[in-house]
Design an enzyme around this catalytic site. Structure first.
Site, PDB file in Angstrom:
ATOM      1  N   PHE A 283       8.735   9.570  79.057  1.00 28.40           N
ATOM      2  CA  PHE A 283       7.519   9.167  78.349  1.00 28.40           C
ATOM      3  C   PHE A 283       6.988  10.330  77.524  1.00 28.40           C
ATOM      4  O   PHE A 283       6.956  11.476  77.980  1.00 28.40           O
ATOM      5  CB  PHE A 283       6.465   8.706  79.362  1.00 28.40           C
ATOM      6  CG  PHE A 283       5.113   8.413  78.773  1.00 28.40           C
ATOM      7  CD1 PHE A 283       4.955   7.433  77.808  1.00 28.40           C
ATOM      8  CD2 PHE A 283       3.996   9.119  79.181  1.00 28.40           C
ATOM      9  CE1 PHE A 283       3.708   7.164  77.261  1.00 28.40           C
ATOM     10  CE2 PHE A 283       2.742   8.851  78.654  1.00 28.40           C
ATOM     11  CZ  PHE A 283       2.602   7.877  77.687  1.00 28.40           C
ATOM     12  N   CYS A 284       6.603  10.022  76.273  1.00 26.00           N
ATOM     13  CA  CYS A 284       5.920  10.966  75.395  1.00 26.00           C
ATOM     14  C   CYS A 284       6.736  12.258  75.252  1.00 26.00           C
ATOM     15  O   CYS A 284       7.917  12.221  74.937  1.00 26.00           O
ATOM     16  CB  CYS A 284       4.509  11.217  75.916  1.00 26.00           C
ATOM     17  SG  CYS A 284       3.424  12.069  74.745  1.00 26.00           S
ATOM     18  N   LEU A 285       6.135  13.402  75.509  1.00 25.07           N
ATOM     19  CA  LEU A 285       6.831  14.674  75.402  1.00 25.07           C
ATOM     20  C   LEU A 285       8.047  14.727  76.320  1.00 25.07           C
ATOM     21  O   LEU A 285       9.051  15.376  75.997  1.00 25.07           O
ATOM     22  CB  LEU A 285       5.856  15.810  75.727  1.00 25.07           C
ATOM     23  CG  LEU A 285       6.416  17.225  75.886  1.00 25.07           C
ATOM     24  CD1 LEU A 285       7.151  17.668  74.639  1.00 25.07           C
ATOM     25  CD2 LEU A 285       5.301  18.199  76.214  1.00 25.07           C
ATOM     26  N   SER A 314       7.914   8.248  72.497  1.00 27.12           N
ATOM     27  CA  SER A 314       8.366   9.626  72.279  1.00 27.12           C
ATOM     28  C   SER A 314       8.776   9.841  70.826  1.00 27.12           C
ATOM     29  O   SER A 314       9.390   8.972  70.213  1.00 27.12           O
ATOM     30  CB  SER A 314       9.563   9.937  73.186  1.00 27.12           C
ATOM     31  OG  SER A 314       9.239   9.757  74.551  1.00 27.12           O
TER      32      SER A 314
END
Length: 543
Positions: A283-285, A314
């Site tokens: 998730f994300c970073l 991401s």
């Protein structure tokens, strides 16, 4: 001798300069300025004509104006519409003057902060809910609200610290409570393996890579919201990386450390314990780091160590940062690097304030109204509890990430970024990949995530809702929607126009995708072996 001068994680002078440039931008183009003024005059003429004649306007999609008085009462409706019209005109004017540049993004950011702050909903005399509440309590709500303000200021953390009830949840009890054990740890992370609840499980285990800015348990909130529990109940072996909350001793831990001593090490541990290559999900970073790790494994001839990878919300292409471009600027990065050098890390409170400022209406001003004007108790929210349980990021990591990835966008260049002695080329990744974006994402705009999916040659799915809430979408809730499309045209809007919409959660669709990428076999349920301590472990408890 080191300076004791306090530092800031941004450059206020760059913001002031951007505002000044925007202010004189249209003045240098008098013909265009005259056009803007003429159009503004016409719009205000139409507005006053409608207000005088009592013509009702459509209700805007703005949660700040959800009280019925904003639509039904001519006084409040006119105030609302005047504010929204003035805001629209100012945003359009600054957009014309500042352009699509980092300076323009800074000017728009400052304008948004100003417009959000002066909204009529934020003042006791111009908010119909506050007026009504004040009459009902004889003004006691404002007295207690002022005491709430004094208490928050006295905490040393600034105002608006009560977005949710801090005592409503407890890690390991009501959230992050799925049964499991820490089975491995090093100086950067603990590896959690969850207890199975089925006799048989899919042959391929799952390994979750969270971002550094928050703790891992967004995917393990209260049981009815827990993605971890749902996956375990669906017959999956689930492992999770729980990053340490770094301190000054981690100052020199960079992207390379988190990729190699973090993700690659975790992959090896999962393969050793489960006897199979894992399906990564992130998730994300965490997804950006997972993509880097996959490229590193490919460069080392070890691509078969991961069976598949799913990146949720991401970015790997940072060419379009939208509002976040306001802080991806040489002056801000230099100021942040000075701040990091003095402190050794960026503090979780600093990061929370930045995220809150980018969504000020939801995360700041709604709390001001509820806590200081209406004197309403903060409602319990497991997602907001998780959001406020932030983590620090080491200096070396943030310096490299901000400058090489965000500012210079090196991941889009073949061999533009290095991890150790390996050049990172995302085009070398052969692992089956799925990229999931969220339609209302304010952090990773869905069309920017889509561009990254095309760069990765990954399959793409668009989920509903926002950056965090769109991930936590249990099928039982039957909320939101998601879109699929086997074609990937260059234009994201064209992808959406020709996509198929599906009602409900994308979770079952995703596990079907995982099945299709696996060998289709089931094995006996895997129990955590040689546990170090029960889940959720010490690292997630670190202050």
């Amino acid at each position: 001798m080191a300076s004791s001068r306090p530092t800031l994680p941004f450059d206020p002078f760059a913001l002031a300069q951007a505002a000044g440039e925007a202010a004189v931008g249209l003045a240098a183009r008098p013909a265009e300025l005259l056009t803007v003024q003429m159009e503004a005059a016409r719009q205000w003429s139409d507005f006053w004509t409608g207000a005088v004649t009592g013509k009702a306007t459509d209700k805007p999609r703005d949660r700040r104006f959800s009280a019925p008085e904003w639509q039904d009462d001519p006084y409040y409706r006119a105030m609302r519409d005047a504010y929204l019209l003035a805001s629209k005109q100012l945003r359009e004017t600054v957009g014309k003057a500042a352009g699509d540049t980092p300076q323009g993004a800074m000017a728009r950011f400052l304008l948004d902060q100003y417009l959000n702050a002066i909204a009529p909903t934020n003042f006791a005399t111009t908010n119909p809910e506050v007026v009504k509440r004040t009459k009902e309590t004889g003004g006691a709500n404002l007295v207690q609200g002022f005491l709430n303000l004094l208490e928050d200021v006295g905490s040393g953390k600034g105002i608006v610290q009560r977005r949710t009830d801090p005592d409503a949840f407890k890690k390991g009890d009501t959230v992050a409570a799925t049964r499991g054990a820490v089975v491995y740890e090093n100086e950067l992370f603990q590896l959690i393996q969850y207890d199975p609840t089925t006799d048989k499980v899919a042959a391929e285990p799952l390994l979750y890579v969270p971002p550094l800015v928050n703790r891992y348990y967004m995917i393990d909130l209260v049981p009815r919201q827990s993605l971890v529990k749902w996956l375990v109940d669906e017959g999956r072996t689930v492992f999770v990386i729980s990053w340490i909350n770094p301190g000054p001793e981690h100052k020199d831990k960079g992207v390379e450390d988190y990729v190699l001593s973090g993700i690659v090490e975790a992959v090896g541990q999962v393969r050793k314990r489960a006897g199979a290559a894992p399906d990564l999900f992130s998730f994300c970073l965490g997804g950006t780091l997972a993509a880097i790790a996959l490229a590193w494994l490919a460069a080392k001839g070890r691509a078969n160590e991961v069976n598949s990878a799913t990146l949720i919300g991401s970015l790997v292409d940072f060419s379009d940062m939208r509002d976040w471009a306001a802080f991806v600027h040489e002056s801000h990065l230099t100021a942040l690097e000075d701040h990091l050098e003095a402190q050794g890390f960026v503090d979780s409170l600093e990061l929370q304030r930045l995220f809150a400022a980018m969504r000020a209406n939801d995360l700041i001003w709604s709390s001001v109204v509820n806590h200081y004007l209406l004197d309403r108790p903060a409602p319990p929210s497991d997602l907001l509890y998780w959001f406020e349980d932030g983590a620090r990021i080491p200096a070396a990591f943030l310096k490299s990430y901000n400058r090489e990835l965000l500012l210079e966008n090196r991941l889009t260049d073949a061999a533009g970024f290095k991890v150790g002695d390996a050049a990172i080329d995302l085009a070398d990744i052969t692992t089956p990949m799925l990229v999931i974006a969220l339609k209302d994402d304010h952090v990773s705009a869905w069309d920017a995530v889509y561009r990254g999916a095309r760069h990765l040659k990954a399959e793409f799915v668009l989920g509903g809702s926002g950056h965090n809430a769109g991930v936590i979408n249990p099928p039982a809730n039957n909320k939101h929607s998601f879109w699929t499309n086997s074609k990937q045209p260059a234009d994201a809007k064209q992808w959406l126009e020709t996509a198929t919409r599906h009602e409900g959660s994308w979770w079952p669709w995703w596990t079907k995708w995982l099945d299709d990428k696996g060998n289709g076999k089931q094995v006996a349920a895997r129990q955590p072996k040689k546990p170090i301590e029960p889940a959720p472990g010490r690292y997630v408890m670190m202050p």
